[in-house]
Design an enzyme around this catalytic site. Structure first.
Site, PDB file in Angstrom:
ATOM      1  N   HIS A 162       0.693  -1.657   0.099  1.00 17.01           N
ATOM      2  CA  HIS A 162       0.421  -0.048   0.326  1.00 17.01           C
ATOM      3  C   HIS A 162       0.870   0.792   0.011  1.00 17.01           C
ATOM      4  O   HIS A 162       0.424   1.890  -0.918  1.00 17.01           O
ATOM      5  CB  HIS A 162      -1.123  -0.198   1.470  1.00 17.01           C
ATOM      6  N   GLU A 163       1.479   1.226   0.574  1.00 21.35           N
ATOM      7  CA  GLU A 163       2.621   2.132   0.825  1.00 21.35           C
ATOM      8  C   GLU A 163       3.969   2.559  -0.253  1.00 21.35           C
ATOM      9  O   GLU A 163       3.696   3.672  -0.574  1.00 21.35           O
ATOM     10  CB  GLU A 163       3.405   2.271   2.129  1.00 21.35           C
ATOM     11  N   HIS A 166       0.771   4.043  -3.154  1.00 17.61           N
ATOM     12  CA  HIS A 166       1.440   5.811  -3.095  1.00 17.61           C
ATOM     13  C   HIS A 166       3.240   6.328  -3.853  1.00 17.61           C
ATOM     14  O   HIS A 166       2.465   7.344  -4.656  1.00 17.61           O
ATOM     15  CB  HIS A 166       1.727   6.281  -1.400  1.00 17.61           C
ATOM     16  N   TYR A 177      -4.402  14.533  -2.928  1.00 19.19           N
ATOM     17  CA  TYR A 177      -4.530  13.617  -2.135  1.00 19.19           C
ATOM     18  C   TYR A 177      -5.722  14.503  -1.605  1.00 19.19           C
ATOM     19  O   TYR A 177      -5.418  15.814  -0.839  1.00 19.19           O
ATOM     20  CB  TYR A 177      -3.655  14.169  -1.093  1.00 19.19           C
ATOM     21  N   GLU A 186      -6.301   6.694  -2.836  1.00 25.23           N
ATOM     22  CA  GLU A 186      -5.900   5.273  -1.818  1.00 25.23           C
ATOM     23  C   GLU A 186      -6.900   4.139  -1.735  1.00 25.23           C
ATOM     24  O   GLU A 186      -5.937   3.276  -1.641  1.00 25.23           O
ATOM     25  CB  GLU A 186      -6.479   5.511  -0.021  1.00 25.23           C
ATOM     26  N   ASP A 254     -10.146  14.853   7.532  1.00 21.18           N
ATOM     27  CA  ASP A 254     -10.005  12.900   6.530  1.00 21.18           C
ATOM     28  C   ASP A 254      -9.394  13.488   4.696  1.00 21.18           C
ATOM     29  O   ASP A 254      -9.825  13.180   4.212  1.00 21.18           O
ATOM     30  CB  ASP A 254     -10.291  11.961   6.230  1.00 21.18           C
ATOM     31  N   HIS A 259     -10.063   8.075   2.778  1.00 21.16           N
ATOM     32  CA  HIS A 259      -9.713   7.415   3.435  1.00 21.16           C
ATOM     33  C   HIS A 259     -11.640   6.060   3.682  1.00 21.16           C
ATOM     34  O   HIS A 259     -11.633   4.973   3.754  1.00 21.16           O
ATOM     35  CB  HIS A 259      -9.040   6.658   4.485  1.00 21.16           C
TER      36      HIS A 259
END
Length: 344
Positions: A162-163, A166, A177, A186, A254, A259
């Site tokens: 996941h990271e 990005h 974002y 995301e 957020d 998210h």
């Protein structure tokens, strides 16, 4: 550079946990603010991180032990072709980072984060009892967790994928974002995270759990995972992800609900994977993401759907995915309330 501005655990979730009396969640929020300030101070263009000789070589892995400080590249403890060490955090980062690199190369024909062999830098034991992990625009940091809400963040293959993804989005289309483009940012990381986890475990769309972060939640976490791509909104007691546009949440926090609303395209990806297989779905998504004329920085869900739909048609005509791929995509997005403007 439009780097990922939040950690694997959303700030909003940490805030809710802090209100429930979890002191370590509160401390992680403070640490994340300090980290964000450092990131602003250290911002540099992504192009400056690449040297010409990297263009065609395979990405190397470097794992550093931050020794519970907030220092990056503090102590190199494992690098490419070095044997396993006694620290499982180091080995998880090295192994899962390598599997993510291999997935991108073997399934998507992408050579690392930047497609030019960019080295993968992992910082483990980052900060003290930090309940998070994040990509900062050039490398990755992983906290140990507090042992109650969360455990070692490198233990989750989907966390690492996941990271790292990005970073891929940063180089592909730099999705802003915020709002729907941020939710797509995301979402892509969740999709790749789940695909890589299935790749590592030898699973299919049918046998996968489709949970995000279930391998790093601790005994006091109020749920089984951070998110569910199969059933958005069911992963934990604070999970407010919608699975349909009719329940889209325009939130003041957020970053506009990045998210939260990612649950909508997440559900669509799950449905497409169930129809044609996760690897084919991932190939379509990646091919759409890399086409900057189709998915721009400020892309909406509708624009992303149209890009994915067109890409499915093109790949189907080229024989790279099944003939019914575009129809499966259309039906999946229609089921989540997106795509009424497109017809086959």
């Amino acid at each position: 550079m439009n780097e990922h501005k939040d950690g694997f655990v959303p700030q909003t979730l940490l805030e809710k946990l802090a209100k429930e009396g979890h002191e370590e969640a509160k401390q992680t929020l403070i640490k994340m603010e300090e980290i964000k300030e450092k990131k602003r101070e250290m911002t540099s263009t992504a192009e400056n991180m690449i040297t010409p000789e990297q263009n065609s070589r395979k990405a190397n892995r470097e794992v550093y032990d931050s020794q519970n400080t907030s220092q990056q590249k503090y102590k190199l403890v494992r690098k490419e072709e070095y044997p396993p060490v006694s620290d499982e955090n180091v080995n998880f980062a090295y192994d899962y980072g390598g599997k993510t690199r291999d997935y991108y190369l073997s399934k998507l024909n992408r050579n690392s984060i930047d497609d030019k062999g960019m080295d993968l830098i992992f910082n483990v034991h980052f900060s003290e009892r930090m309940n998070n992990a994040y990509w900062d625009g050039s490398q990755m940091q992983f906290g140990d967790g507090d042992g109650e809400l969360f455990t070692n963040f490198t233990k989750g293959s989907d966390v690492i994928a996941h990271e790292l993804s990005h970073g891929v989005t940063q180089y592909l289309n730099g999705l802003e974002y915020f709002g729907q483009s941020g939710a797509l940012n995301e979402h892509f990381s969740d999709a790749i995270g789940s695909a890589v986890k299935q790749f590592i475990k030898g699973q299919t769309a049918e046998t996968a759990d489709w949970l995000i972060g279930n391998e790093i939640v601790g005994p006091k976490f109020p749920g089984k995972a951070l998110r569910s791509m199969k059933e958005p909104g069911t992963a934990n007691s604070f999970d407010d992800q919608p699975s349909n546009m009719k329940d889209y949440k325009d939130l003041p926090n957020d970053n506009g609900g990045v998210h939260t609303n990612s649950g909508i395209p997440n559900k669509a990806f799950f449905l497409v994977s169930m129809g044609i297989g996760t690897d084919q779905a991932t190939l379509i998504w990646y091919a759409a993401w890399r086409n900057k004329t189709l998915i721009k920085k400020t892309a909406t869900f509708q624009e992303a759907f149209e890009a994915i739909f067109k890409t499915a048609q093109d790949l189907s005509n080229e024989g790279k995915v099944t003939k019914n791929a575009a129809e499966v995509v259309k039906n999946a997005f229609r089921e989540v309330g997106i795509g009424s403007l497109v017809t086959v």
